[in-house]
Scaffold this active site. Structure first.
Site, PDB file in Angstrom:
ATOM      1  N   ASP A  17       0.847  -1.205   0.000  1.00 31.71           N
ATOM      2  CA  ASP A  17       0.000   0.000   0.000  1.00 31.71           C
ATOM      3  C   ASP A  17       0.882   1.254   0.000  1.00 31.71           C
ATOM      4  O   ASP A  17       0.680   2.165  -0.801  1.00 31.71           O
ATOM      5  CB  ASP A  17      -0.907  -0.007   1.234  1.00 31.71           C
ATOM      6  CG  ASP A  17      -1.674  -1.306   1.359  1.00 31.71           C
ATOM      7  OD1 ASP A  17      -2.515  -1.569   0.486  1.00 31.71           O
ATOM      8  OD2 ASP A  17      -1.391  -2.074   2.293  1.00 31.71           O
ATOM      9  N   GLU A 273       1.401  -6.690  -4.953  1.00 26.40           N
ATOM     10  CA  GLU A 273       1.042  -5.910  -6.141  1.00 26.40           C
ATOM     11  C   GLU A 273       2.250  -5.208  -6.752  1.00 26.40           C
ATOM     12  O   GLU A 273       2.510  -5.303  -7.938  1.00 26.40           O
ATOM     13  CB  GLU A 273      -0.017  -4.861  -5.749  1.00 26.40           C
ATOM     14  CG  GLU A 273      -0.330  -3.915  -6.870  1.00 26.40           C
ATOM     15  CD  GLU A 273      -1.633  -3.167  -6.715  1.00 26.40           C
ATOM     16  OE1 GLU A 273      -2.569  -3.694  -6.073  1.00 26.40           O
ATOM     17  OE2 GLU A 273      -1.738  -2.055  -7.258  1.00 26.40           O
TER      18      GLU A 273
END
Ligand code: TRH
Length: 377
Positions: A17, A273
């Site tokens: 994040d 990610e």
């Protein structure tokens, strides 16, 4: 046009994040001349990626980005022109109220997680009406032309190719991490979550006919690695040999250096990610440890990406890669899948570069966001 952007991010766990929002913030400043304030609720995660960051500062500037600790008790501030909530984090209610009251309109965006699923294209850019009359737009990164694209800095692929072509630069960089690769050694990096499949994979690599050097940044996989090596502890700098396999534990390095590590390796095991995407920009074959979700939703995401990624690969290579990714994700024995991959290396290597070039030919996510704002205005 210089606008003021705010990016809000709560660190759920790990580094992805912070990693994604930090990249986006830097790129908006460096390549688009925007003013950016990044709100983060956990500066410790950022400090791993950017060691200059001060974990105790309520407000600081790093490479032109204003970084603010997202306080538990929100103090009113004037909202920016564009407010991005990353990964559906909840904005402070008082900030939303201030966005409603602001004399100039505010563009409110929710930046979503990266997914290759089909429905993403249909939802990208859609607005949803919020209390107070504001609209919130859903911005989806993605691999197809109907999405918001992928984070990629200007000139990234050219820099990566130049580095890969420069044996001295690669050796110098590895030496700075305390790594001395032997001639002919295949280099693999391993950044993954805990995985019961690790031991079967390492058995297979250690019994191969050619040497491999496995580079493992410190992190969640170390305990599984230590168990397989049957050593009492493992720390940064430690090295071990088992058969054809040498293993070395690396420090967790700043984000830019991690890129270079990926560029140095012949094969990268990545996760989450951001490292997943950076391994694609490295132009080398990869294995993705997808972030496991309790409801099993990650399996659909994995399959969606695989079916896109293997397009254009001959069936044998496509099948071998898919099988490897599936068994790794399921945490089951890797040996057969790893040996099936052995014959496919040249195909996979050429394909990784093709895939990278194809994705890099599209507008990058930051440019797409800036364009979205210009169109909205
Ligand atoms: O840390 P992650 O597992 O983050 C995950 C994902 O973002 C996932 O989607 C999300 O739901 C979850 O967090 C909460 O993996 P990821 O995304 O690859 O982020 C790792 C970051 O760490 C990335 O920016 C690269 C960086 N990194 C370094 O800067 N130096 C290093 O040495 C290493 C190994 C990684």
């Amino acid at each position: 046009m210089r606008a003021f952007w705010e990016i809000f991010c709560t660190v759920v766990d790990n580094y992805g994040d912070a990693g994604v929002t930090w990249r986006l913030a830097r790129q908006l400043v460096a390549e688009h001349g925007q003013r950016v304030r990044l709100w983060l609720d956990d500066l410790a995660a950022l400090a791993r990626l950017c060691p200059e960051a001060d974990v105790d500062a309520a407000r600081q500037w790093q490479v032109g980005v204003e970084i603010c600790r997202w306080p538990v008790h929100w103090q009113p501030v004037e909202p920016a022109d564009v407010v991005i909530e990353a990964f559906a984090c909840r904005l402070p209610e008082a900030h939303v109220a201030a966005m409603v009251d602001r004399r100039r309109r505010v563009l409110w965006l929710n930046l979503e997680y990266l997914s290759a699923e089909d429905w993403v294209g249909g939802c990208h850019g859609l607005p949803s009406l919020q209390p107070g009359g504001l609209q919130k737009f859903f911005f989806f990164p993605g691999f197809t032309t109907d999405t918001g694209g992928l984070l990629r800095e200007r000139g990234l692929i050219e820099r990566r190719r130049a580095f890969q072509a420069d044996a001295v630069a690669r050796a110098d960089f590895l030496r700075s991490l305390g790594v001395q690769a032997c001639p002919g050694e295949r280099l693999i990096s391993l950044f993954a979550y805990e995985n019961a499949a690790l031991s079967s994979w390492l058995e297979a690599v250690a019994s191969e006919g050619h040497p491999t050097l496995l580079l493992v940044p410190e992190g969640r996989i170390l305990d599984d690695l230590r168990r397989w090596l049957a050593v009492p502890s493992l720390a940064v700098g430690d090295g071990q040999r088992r058969g054809a396999l040498r293993v070395q534990v690396l420090p967790f390095v700043r984000q830019e250096a991690y890129d270079r590590l990926l560029w140095c390796c012949d094969f990268n095991v990545v996760r989450g990610e951001d490292s997943f995407l950076r391994a694609q920009w490295a132009g080398r074959p990869l294995l993705w440890h997808i972030y496991p979700q309790a409801d099993g939703a990650h399996r659909d995401k994995l399959e969606a990406f695989l079916s896109l990624y293997v397009e254009g690969l001959p069936p044998a290579a496509a099948g071998a890669l898919q099988e490897l990714w599936r068994v790794w994700s399921a945490g089951v024995a890797m040996g057969p899948a790893w040996s099936a991959l052995a014959d496919q290396w040249p195909e996979l290597r050429a394909h990784a570069e093709r895939w990278c070039a194809r994705q890099a030919a599209r507008p990058d996510l930051t440019a797409a966001l800036v364009q979205f704002y210009a169109d909205w205005l």
